[in-house]
Design a protein around this motif. Structure first.
Motif, PDB file in Angstrom:
ATOM      1  N   ASP A  99     -13.122   5.933  -2.784  1.00  0.00           N
ATOM      2  CA  ASP A  99     -11.999   6.541  -3.484  1.00  0.00           C
ATOM      3  C   ASP A  99     -10.712   5.928  -2.935  1.00  0.00           C
ATOM      4  OD1 ASP A  99     -10.200   8.125  -4.837  1.00  0.00           O
ATOM      5  OD2 ASP A  99     -10.500   9.875  -3.563  1.00  0.00           O
ATOM      6  N   VAL A 100     -10.179   4.969  -3.668  1.00  0.00           N
ATOM      7  CA  VAL A 100      -8.911   4.345  -3.306  1.00  0.00           C
ATOM      8  C   VAL A 100      -7.963   4.453  -4.487  1.00  0.00           C
ATOM      9  CG1 VAL A 100      -9.921   2.729  -1.653  1.00  0.00           C
ATOM     10  CG2 VAL A 100      -9.660   2.057  -4.031  1.00  0.00           C
ATOM     11  N   GLY A 101      -6.668   4.457  -4.167  1.00  0.00           N
ATOM     12  CA  GLY A 101      -5.679   4.473  -5.241  1.00  0.00           C
ATOM     13  C   GLY A 101      -5.710   3.158  -6.000  1.00  0.00           C
ATOM     14  N   ASN A 157       0.797  -1.227   0.000  1.00  0.00           N
ATOM     15  CA  ASN A 157       0.000   0.000   0.000  1.00  0.00           C
ATOM     16  C   ASN A 157       0.833   1.282   0.000  1.00  0.00           C
ATOM     17  OD1 ASN A 157      -2.923  -0.574   0.035  1.00  0.00           O
ATOM     18  ND2 ASN A 157      -2.363  -1.834   1.790  1.00  0.00           N
ATOM     19  N   GLY A 182       2.182   4.500  -1.054  1.00  0.00           N
ATOM     20  CA  GLY A 182       1.730   5.437  -2.080  1.00  0.00           C
ATOM     21  C   GLY A 182       0.237   5.353  -2.362  1.00  0.00           C
ATOM     22  N   ASN A 183      -0.462   4.454  -1.702  1.00  0.00           N
ATOM     23  CA  ASN A 183      -1.895   4.290  -1.898  1.00  0.00           C
ATOM     24  C   ASN A 183      -2.660   5.289  -1.030  1.00  0.00           C
ATOM     25  OD1 ASN A 183      -4.296   3.210  -2.785  1.00  0.00           O
ATOM     26  ND2 ASN A 183      -3.983   1.181  -1.908  1.00  0.00           N
ATOM     27  N   HIS A 184      -3.912   5.512  -1.360  1.00  0.00           N
ATOM     28  CA  HIS A 184      -4.766   6.352  -0.521  1.00  0.00           C
ATOM     29  C   HIS A 184      -6.146   5.705  -0.407  1.00  0.00           C
ATOM     30  CE1 HIS A 184      -5.990   7.807  -4.541  1.00  0.00           C
ATOM     31  NE2 HIS A 184      -7.167   7.976  -3.980  1.00  0.00           N
ATOM     32  N   ASP A 185      -6.849   6.038   0.662  1.00  0.00           N
ATOM     33  CA  ASP A 185      -8.215   5.555   0.865  1.00  0.00           C
ATOM     34  C   ASP A 185      -9.011   6.695   1.488  1.00  0.00           C
ATOM     35  OD1 ASP A 185     -10.594   4.302   1.356  1.00  0.00           O
ATOM     36  OD2 ASP A 185      -9.739   2.644   2.499  1.00  0.00           O
ATOM     37  N   ARG A 186      -9.728   7.412   0.621  1.00  0.00           N
ATOM     38  CA  ARG A 186     -10.568   8.518   1.079  1.00  0.00           C
ATOM     39  C   ARG A 186     -12.045   8.153   0.958  1.00  0.00           C
ATOM     40  NH1 ARG A 186      -6.185  11.471  -1.753  1.00  0.00           N
ATOM     41  NH2 ARG A 186      -7.314  11.208  -3.695  1.00  0.00           N
ATOM     42  N   SER A 187     -12.324   6.893   1.202  1.00  0.00           N
ATOM     43  CA  SER A 187     -13.691   6.404   1.081  1.00  0.00           C
ATOM     44  C   SER A 187     -14.540   6.875   2.251  1.00  0.00           C
ATOM     45  CB  SER A 187     -13.710   4.877   1.030  1.00  0.00           C
ATOM     46  OG  SER A 187     -12.943   4.417  -0.049  1.00  0.00           O
TER      47      SER A 187
END
Length: 136
Positions: A116-118, A101, A103-108
């Motif tokens: 909204d995930v990378g 993960n 560099g990933n994002h999780d703005r769900s």
């Protein structure tokens, strides 16, 4: 929209493979449908299936008719693996899943049905047609 490129996979693979080597686990890294980074664990010295069956079997919520112990393969939930494993299996997953993960994002926001995930992450221990091989 979730998206993971082959370039991102190539950038993350060295760290993932280094963790696998340290834990004596043979695995491959793949991209599925351009949205999911997948770690397919084929064999190793860690008894993931036995460990999960032991941990889940000792938890009251799993001691009912809907849960059956795994025998050949499992698909790990990357959000709840801490509750399903302990010992060396948990240590491995606690290192490899965060490495997948980077560099990933999780703005769900599940309340508003907004995701909204990378990219998504899958960890498979064995496959339906190729069981996990526990090495001694």
């Amino acid at each position: 929209m979730a998206y993971v490129s082959q370039e991102r996979k190539k950038a993350l693979s060295p760290k993932i493979k280094e963790i696998c080597k340290r834990y004596k686990v043979k695995a491959s890294v793949a991209v599925h449908h351009h949205s999911t980074l997948v770690l397919n664990v084929k064999s190793g010295t860690i008894d993931f299936i036995g460990n999960m069956n032991k941990v889940c079997g000792s938890q009251p919520r799993y001691n009912n008719r809907t849960w059956e112990p795994a025998t050949t393969h499992i698909s790990i939930n990357p959000y709840w693996y801490q509750e399903h494993f302990d010992g060396e299996a948990l240590a491995f997953l606690s290192e490899v899943i965060p490495a997948m993960n980077v560099g990933n994002h999780d703005r769900s926001d599940i309340q508003t049905d907004y995701f909204d995930v990378g990219w998504y992450v899958d960890v498979n221990i064995g496959k339906w047609d190729a069981p996990y091989a526990l090495e001694k």
